[in-house]
Write a protein that holds these residues in place. Sequence first.
Motif, mmCIF file in Angstrom:
data_model
loop_
_atom_site.group_PDB
_atom_site.id
_atom_site.type_symbol
_atom_site.label_atom_id
_atom_site.label_comp_id
_atom_site.label_asym_id
_atom_site.label_seq_id
_atom_site.Cartn_x
_atom_site.Cartn_y
_atom_site.Cartn_z
ATOM 1 N N GLU A 113 6.540 -23.877 3.131
ATOM 2 C CA GLU A 113 7.617 -22.892 3.278
ATOM 3 C C GLU A 113 7.086 -21.541 2.795
ATOM 4 O OE1 GLU A 113 12.015 -21.853 1.379
ATOM 5 O OE2 GLU A 113 11.012 -23.753 0.910
ATOM 6 N N TYR A 114 7.385 -20.476 3.525
ATOM 7 C CA TYR A 114 6.822 -19.192 3.143
ATOM 8 C C TYR A 114 7.791 -18.049 3.374
ATOM 9 C CZ TYR A 114 6.073 -18.183 8.110
ATOM 10 O OH TYR A 114 6.271 -17.955 9.440
ATOM 11 N N GLU A 115 7.477 -16.929 2.719
ATOM 12 C CA GLU A 115 8.238 -15.676 2.851
ATOM 13 C C GLU A 115 7.237 -14.538 2.956
ATOM 14 O OE1 GLU A 115 10.956 -12.750 0.003
ATOM 15 O OE2 GLU A 115 10.796 -14.885 -0.480
ATOM 16 N N TRP A 116 7.593 -13.491 3.693
ATOM 17 C CA TRP A 116 6.709 -12.339 3.866
ATOM 18 C C TRP A 116 7.347 -11.103 3.243
ATOM 19 C CZ3 TRP A 116 2.068 -10.718 4.418
ATOM 20 C CH2 TRP A 116 1.794 -9.416 4.864
ATOM 21 N N ARG A 117 6.559 -10.369 2.449
ATOM 22 C CA ARG A 117 7.045 -9.147 1.807
ATOM 23 C C ARG A 117 6.066 -8.000 2.001
ATOM 24 N NH1 ARG A 117 10.153 -10.252 -3.933
ATOM 25 N NH2 ARG A 117 11.378 -12.070 -3.262
ATOM 26 N N PRO A 118 6.345 -7.075 2.936
ATOM 27 C CA PRO A 118 5.554 -5.844 3.037
ATOM 28 C C PRO A 118 6.173 -4.773 2.148
ATOM 29 C CG PRO A 118 7.046 -6.005 4.910
ATOM 30 C CD PRO A 118 7.328 -7.196 4.037
ATOM 31 N N GLU A 119 5.352 -4.058 1.406
ATOM 32 C CA GLU A 119 5.883 -3.052 0.481
ATOM 33 C C GLU A 119 5.114 -1.742 0.613
ATOM 34 O OE1 GLU A 119 8.479 -3.380 -1.322
ATOM 35 O OE2 GLU A 119 8.822 -5.552 -1.415
ATOM 36 N N MET A 120 5.864 -0.647 0.841
ATOM 37 C CA MET A 120 5.271 0.682 0.822
ATOM 38 C C MET A 120 5.303 1.181 -0.620
ATOM 39 S SD MET A 120 4.229 1.750 3.788
ATOM 40 C CE MET A 120 4.377 1.297 5.516
ATOM 41 N N ALA A 121 4.385 0.689 -1.418
ATOM 42 C CA ALA A 121 4.350 1.015 -2.840
ATOM 43 C C ALA A 121 2.951 0.755 -3.366
ATOM 44 C CB ALA A 121 5.373 0.162 -3.599
ATOM 45 N N ALA A 161 0.864 -1.181 0.000
ATOM 46 C CA ALA A 161 0.000 0.000 0.000
ATOM 47 C C ALA A 161 0.897 1.226 0.000
ATOM 48 C CB ALA A 161 -0.924 0.017 1.208
ATOM 49 N N GLN A 162 0.335 2.323 -0.433
ATOM 50 C CA GLN A 162 1.098 3.551 -0.571
ATOM 51 C C GLN A 162 0.362 4.684 0.125
ATOM 52 O OE1 GLN A 162 1.556 4.981 -4.672
ATOM 53 N NE2 GLN A 162 3.742 5.221 -4.288
ATOM 54 N N ALA A 163 1.100 5.496 0.871
ATOM 55 C CA ALA A 163 0.490 6.648 1.538
ATOM 56 C C ALA A 163 0.062 7.666 0.488
ATOM 57 C CB ALA A 163 1.468 7.283 2.511
ATOM 58 N N ASP A 170 -9.077 1.861 -5.227
ATOM 59 C CA ASP A 170 -8.058 2.826 -4.870
ATOM 60 C C ASP A 170 -6.702 2.245 -5.248
ATOM 61 O OD1 ASP A 170 -6.248 4.483 -3.659
ATOM 62 O OD2 ASP A 170 -7.098 4.341 -1.658
ATOM 63 N N SER A 171 -6.057 2.797 -6.263
ATOM 64 C CA SER A 171 -4.804 2.231 -6.749
ATOM 65 C C SER A 171 -3.676 2.343 -5.736
ATOM 66 C CB SER A 171 -4.396 2.920 -8.056
ATOM 67 O OG SER A 171 -4.159 4.309 -7.829
ATOM 68 N N TYR A 172 -3.864 3.170 -4.690
ATOM 69 C CA TYR A 172 -2.859 3.292 -3.644
ATOM 70 C C TYR A 172 -2.933 2.152 -2.628
ATOM 71 C CZ TYR A 172 -2.020 8.021 -5.350
ATOM 72 O OH TYR A 172 -1.703 9.097 -6.145
#
Length: 266
Positions: A87-95, A40-42, A123-125
Amino acid sequence: MSYRSILVNLDIDRPVEQITHAAVDLASQVGARLIGLCAAQAFLSPFAMQATSYAATSATQQMYRDLEDRMEQVHQEFRALTAGRVEYEWRPEMAAPTQAIVEAARAADLIVMAAGEGAQSGDSYRTADPAGVVLRSGRPVLVAGSLRNAIPAKKIVVCWKDSREARRAVIDAIPLLSLAKDVTVVSVSSEPDASLRKSNADVVSYLGRHNVKARSHISKSADETIGLLQFVDQSGADLIITGAYGHSRLREWVFGGITRFLLDET
């Protein structure tokens, strides 16, 4: 081919339990690693941007804190639903979510995401656009319409038209087709001819060499899109495999009829 890494998109404003369960179930069936992504993006409104520099900075900082808090909540839910299963991976993205998925797609064989409400909406953000992901990611995208705890793939319809996009879709879907008990390759034309029947039969034969038992169906309809959708509706299919055709015009995606319908209707 096989799926060794699956990327699942978790929208920050939507429940994540069912889409996570579905992605975990699929990953466990095919032996894939699961990547959970929440992006998500501010965004500050033009009115807020006209405020004092201090006020605008404070508002932006609060938005980022709120996003971080929500992403951590999603992370905890994802971890609880995934741990011990795959098996897993976590990716948070400010984008922006669509762009974040497109970039992360390089690490995955398949993208799993929930259907949007229309091919261009939201909402594209904070919300990913399935249409943009389909056409920009360079990876197959499994769009889950009616969410449940597993992705149903027992009865599959392959919508076949002899095009680059459809050929690519069939190859990319082989791991899913291998799980099915009932596969139909359907072609629709206003005037079915020998060439169409041969094309359809070639796909059935190709799938057979990948241990996927499929049958051919040719439908005659004055309107190919309507004829195809009628067959899909009557078939009771769990999953539809189709190529997606579209191009960008003034930053908006313009699609062919079947692609537009499948992205708009869940």
